[in-house]
Design an enzyme around this catalytic site. Structure first.
Site, PDB file in Angstrom:
ATOM      1  N   ASP A 252       0.729  -1.334   0.044  1.00  0.00           N
ATOM      2  CA  ASP A 252      -0.146  -0.087   0.081  1.00  0.00           C
ATOM      3  C   ASP A 252       0.900   1.387  -0.056  1.00  0.00           C
ATOM      4  O   ASP A 252       1.980   1.444   0.442  1.00  0.00           O
ATOM      5  CB  ASP A 252      -0.853  -0.044   1.323  1.00  0.00           C
ATOM      6  CG  ASP A 252      -2.099  -0.925   1.157  1.00  0.00           C
ATOM      7  OD1 ASP A 252      -1.976  -1.880   0.340  1.00  0.00           O
ATOM      8  OD2 ASP A 252      -2.813  -0.987   2.159  1.00  0.00           O
ATOM      9  N   ASP A 253       0.384   2.270  -0.320  1.00  0.00           N
ATOM     10  CA  ASP A 253       0.566   3.799  -0.265  1.00  0.00           C
ATOM     11  C   ASP A 253       1.776   4.200  -1.072  1.00  0.00           C
ATOM     12  O   ASP A 253       2.155   5.239  -1.216  1.00  0.00           O
ATOM     13  CB  ASP A 253       1.197   3.894   1.290  1.00  0.00           C
ATOM     14  CG  ASP A 253       0.209   3.878   2.255  1.00  0.00           C
ATOM     15  OD1 ASP A 253      -1.022   3.450   2.122  1.00  0.00           O
ATOM     16  OD2 ASP A 253       0.523   3.909   3.564  1.00  0.00           O
TER      17      ASP A 253
ATOM     18  N   HIS B 153      -6.258   3.113  -3.654  1.00  0.00           N
ATOM     19  CA  HIS B 153      -5.964   3.242  -2.334  1.00  0.00           C
ATOM     20  C   HIS B 153      -6.482   4.719  -1.767  1.00  0.00           C
ATOM     21  O   HIS B 153      -5.981   5.226  -1.091  1.00  0.00           O
ATOM     22  CB  HIS B 153      -4.714   2.858  -1.903  1.00  0.00           C
ATOM     23  CG  HIS B 153      -4.378   2.794  -0.349  1.00  0.00           C
ATOM     24  ND1 HIS B 153      -5.405   2.020   0.534  1.00  0.00           N
ATOM     25  CD2 HIS B 153      -3.463   3.155   0.468  1.00  0.00           C
ATOM     26  CE1 HIS B 153      -4.965   2.062   1.628  1.00  0.00           C
ATOM     27  NE2 HIS B 153      -3.749   2.678   1.678  1.00  0.00           N
TER      28      HIS B 153
ATOM     29  N   HIS C 119      -5.029   9.761   0.765  1.00  0.00           N
ATOM     30  CA  HIS C 119      -4.944   8.782   2.020  1.00  0.00           C
ATOM     31  C   HIS C 119      -5.542   9.691   3.253  1.00  0.00           C
ATOM     32  O   HIS C 119      -5.114   9.387   4.447  1.00  0.00           O
ATOM     33  CB  HIS C 119      -3.672   8.532   2.293  1.00  0.00           C
ATOM     34  CG  HIS C 119      -3.334   7.249   3.053  1.00  0.00           C
ATOM     35  ND1 HIS C 119      -3.424   6.973   4.472  1.00  0.00           N
ATOM     36  CD2 HIS C 119      -3.051   5.974   2.766  1.00  0.00           C
ATOM     37  CE1 HIS C 119      -3.221   5.749   4.832  1.00  0.00           C
ATOM     38  NE2 HIS C 119      -2.929   5.148   3.742  1.00  0.00           N
TER      39      HIS C 119
ATOM     40  N   HIS D 291       3.741  -2.454   3.037  1.00  0.00           N
ATOM     41  CA  HIS D 291       3.813  -1.042   2.520  1.00  0.00           C
ATOM     42  C   HIS D 291       5.001  -0.743   1.527  1.00  0.00           C
ATOM     43  O   HIS D 291       6.187  -0.846   2.130  1.00  0.00           O
ATOM     44  CB  HIS D 291       3.819  -0.144   3.692  1.00  0.00           C
ATOM     45  CG  HIS D 291       2.461  -0.007   4.577  1.00  0.00           C
ATOM     46  ND1 HIS D 291       2.177  -0.650   5.356  1.00  0.00           N
ATOM     47  CD2 HIS D 291       1.219   0.880   4.146  1.00  0.00           C
ATOM     48  CE1 HIS D 291       1.107  -0.584   5.942  1.00  0.00           C
ATOM     49  NE2 HIS D 291       0.420   0.283   5.324  1.00  0.00           N
TER      50      HIS D 291
HETATM   51 ZN    ZN Z   1      -2.451   3.245   3.433  1.00  0.00          ZN
END
Ligand code: ZN
Length: 232
Positions: free
Chosen positions: A50-51, A101, A105, A195
């Site tokens: 993620d991210d 995602h 955020h 991540h």
């Molecule tokens: Zn995230």
């Protein structure tokens, strides 16, 4: 920020929202229960990052995944994908899956309903422009479910996917020893949260130290890492 609308949204979710939206996927068993797949999950795991995309870490992670011929799913941020589209292209070229995602955020509970929808839609459009395909998977920031966001993702034919195992590669628990220990406990059916994006308290640099050993161990455990697209 409109707290009245946020609170009423959460209340609506509690009363009725969950009944009209499909439950989020939390492990590969959920795919079977939802009847979407008869595939055998006995030896399968899904690794999710993620991210990202991240200019310092995503390429390194792609290289390690390639070394072990492992495919993963990247839940990208629209804002990062916009800045580093070539990394998203590399994910696709290497056979990985892409999920949405959100754009910035922001915490799903702390944005207006309109912004919550926009966070989803803007990211879908960006992914579509870069890859030529609309994403099939949505993961809200912090795993926090917000009805307005989930409805938008559902309207865009995305399935909300959370995780069964977080390796906690962030904060004070995100040490090499802790991450390695949590990776040892990954088992068949797990959706693993990791991540690649270095934002806030994430430690992709420490996770990267542990990744090669973990990927090598998958073969020893007869586990097969598959993308979300390849599960269904
Ligand atoms: Zn995230």
């Amino acid at each position: 920020m409109n707290f009245t609308s946020i609170n009423s949204d959460i209340a609506a979710a509690r009363l009725s929202g969950e009944s009209v939206l499909p439950s989020p996927i939390r492990s590969l068993e959920n795919f079977q229960r939802s009847g979407k797949s008869a595939s055998d999950i006995n030896n399968q795991v899904c690794l999710t990052f993620d991210d990202g995309p991240d200019p310092d870490y995503t390429q390194k992670i792609l290289d390690v995944l390639a070394d072990y011929d492992v495919k993963a799913t990247f839940f990208v941020l629209g804002s990062a994908a916009e800045q580093f589209p070539q990394l998203v292209e590399k994910m696709i070229a290497a056979g990985h899956s892409i999920g949405n995602h959100t754009y910035t955020h922001r915490h799903p509970w702390l944005v207006s309903s309109a912004d919550a929808k926009n966070e989803v839609t803007r990211t879908t459009e960006l992914i579509k422009n870069i890859t030529g395909n609309t994403p099939r998977w949505f993961r809200p920031p912090f795993g926090r479910l917000r009805t307005a966001m989930r409805k938008q993702a559902h309207a865009e034919q995305m399935t909300t996917v959370l995780w069964s195992r977080s390796i906690i590669d962030w904060g004070i628990l995100g040490t090499a020893t802790g991450i390695a220990r949590r990776l040892e406990h990954i088992k068949a059916g797990d959706i693993v949260l990791m991540h690649d994006g270095k934002r806030e308290h994430n430690h992709p640099e420490i996770m990267l130290q542990c990744l090669p050993h973990f990927l090598r161990s998958l073969a020893d455990k007869a586990l097969m890492a598959r993308t979300l697209d390849n599960i269904t």
